[in-house]
Design a protein around this motif. Structure first.
Motif, mmCIF file in Angstrom:
data_model
loop_
_atom_site.group_PDB
_atom_site.id
_atom_site.type_symbol
_atom_site.label_atom_id
_atom_site.label_comp_id
_atom_site.label_asym_id
_atom_site.label_seq_id
_atom_site.Cartn_x
_atom_site.Cartn_y
_atom_site.Cartn_z
ATOM 1 N N GLY A 12 0.824 -1.204 0.000
ATOM 2 C CA GLY A 12 0.000 0.000 0.000
ATOM 3 C C GLY A 12 0.857 1.252 0.000
ATOM 4 O O GLY A 12 2.068 1.218 0.227
ATOM 5 N N GLU A 13 0.173 2.352 -0.245
ATOM 6 C CA GLU A 13 0.841 3.648 -0.390
ATOM 7 C C GLU A 13 1.538 4.093 0.896
ATOM 8 O O GLU A 13 2.662 4.586 0.859
ATOM 9 N N LYS B 61 8.888 1.501 3.689
ATOM 10 C CA LYS B 61 9.004 1.262 5.130
ATOM 11 C C LYS B 61 9.208 -0.224 5.398
ATOM 12 O O LYS B 61 8.891 -1.078 4.583
ATOM 13 N N VAL B 62 9.731 -0.523 6.571
ATOM 14 C CA VAL B 62 9.928 -1.908 6.987
ATOM 15 C C VAL B 62 8.578 -2.456 7.437
ATOM 16 O O VAL B 62 7.963 -1.947 8.375
ATOM 17 N N VAL B 63 8.136 -3.492 6.726
ATOM 18 C CA VAL B 63 6.835 -4.102 7.015
ATOM 19 C C VAL B 63 6.987 -5.207 8.052
ATOM 20 O O VAL B 63 6.152 -5.348 8.955
ATOM 21 N N ALA C 110 19.553 -5.654 10.732
ATOM 22 C CA ALA C 110 18.218 -6.265 10.769
ATOM 23 C C ALA C 110 17.862 -6.741 9.367
ATOM 24 O O ALA C 110 18.009 -6.000 8.391
ATOM 25 N N LYS C 111 17.423 -7.982 9.265
ATOM 26 C CA LYS C 111 16.948 -8.515 7.973
ATOM 27 C C LYS C 111 15.456 -8.269 7.929
ATOM 28 O O LYS C 111 14.706 -8.732 8.801
ATOM 29 N N VAL C 112 15.029 -7.492 6.917
ATOM 30 C CA VAL C 112 13.652 -6.985 6.920
ATOM 31 C C VAL C 112 12.964 -7.217 5.585
ATOM 32 O O VAL C 112 13.596 -7.449 4.548
ATOM 33 N N VAL C 113 11.631 -7.108 5.648
ATOM 34 C CA VAL C 113 10.791 -7.110 4.472
ATOM 35 C C VAL C 113 10.316 -5.668 4.289
ATOM 36 O O VAL C 113 9.823 -5.046 5.219
ATOM 37 N N VAL C 114 10.493 -5.166 3.047
ATOM 38 C CA VAL C 114 10.185 -3.765 2.772
ATOM 39 C C VAL C 114 8.941 -3.687 1.912
ATOM 40 O O VAL C 114 8.737 -4.479 0.992
ATOM 41 N N GLY C 115 8.095 -2.709 2.214
ATOM 42 C CA GLY C 115 6.890 -2.488 1.418
ATOM 43 C C GLY C 115 7.191 -1.657 0.186
ATOM 44 O O GLY C 115 8.052 -0.795 0.207
ATOM 45 N N LYS C 116 6.438 -1.988 -0.898
ATOM 46 C CA LYS C 116 6.621 -1.170 -2.117
ATOM 47 C C LYS C 116 5.297 -0.654 -2.618
ATOM 48 O O LYS C 116 4.245 -1.055 -2.238
#
Length: 183
Positions: free
Chosen positions: A152-153, A158-160, A177-183
């Motif tokens: 989402g917008e 940001k880190v999800v 930190a190993k992260v998942v990023v939002g697009k």
């Protein structure tokens, strides 16, 4: 002077000494100043060479001593942390023993929670600080992106989610930190 010897000159012997009372061979017994200066310079050179050799040997000893101290420091660097973690290990062993004796799931959970709390507080006392990543802007200096997901917008960039927590040790990053990023 017409090329002939004056009879008066022949009668008196020529005195090569400036002092009449000094025998003619005395100057031969005196040391030549150039040789004494040369000997003094040779002695000084030998002294400086000896100083240099001693200084070089002292420096080699210093290098060996500091290398030995560095190896000892590296070998015992983690000693304090490990000693402080021994208490946590003892608590974990007691909790494991209690899991076999009791069927009360609430007590087991509480015991394990206390062990983890003690582990965290022990590590924090040593300067370990967890990194807060979830919900923050993605920063390549702090985070390692594992994947991107559509989020989402408002979650873009940001880190999800946080797959592996990052940590600081005395304000220096020791694990990203190993992260998942939002697009």
């Amino acid at each position: 002077m017409n090329g002939q010897n004056d009879p008066q000159d022949l009668q008196e012997p020529v005195n090569i000494n400036t002092d009449e009372n000094t025998p003619g061979d005395q100057h031969l017994n005196e040391p030549v100043t150039e040789e004494s200066e040369l000997e003094a310079l040779k002695t000084k050179l030998e002294e400086k060479n000896d100083q240099y050799l001693r200084l070089a040997a002292e420096f080699d000893n210093f290098k060996r001593r500091t290398a030995k101290e560095r190896v000892e420091l590296i070998q015992t660097a983690g000693k304090d942390v490990i000693v402080s973690l021994l208490e946590v290990l003892d608590d974990a062993a007691r909790a494991e023993g209690q899991m076999d004796k009791t069927e009360d799931l609430g007590q087991i959970r509480e015991g394990i929670r206390l062990v983890f709390q003690k582990l965290r507080s022990t590590l924090q006392a040593r300067g370990l600080k967890p990194m807060e990543a979830k919900g923050t802007e993605f920063n390549a200096d702090l985070h390692e992106a594992i994947t991107e997901i559509p989020a989402g917008e408002e979650q873009a960039g940001k880190v999800v989610d946080e797959v592996t927590k990052g940590y600081y040790l005395n304000e220096k990053i020791i694990r990203f930190a190993k992260v998942v990023v939002g697009k």
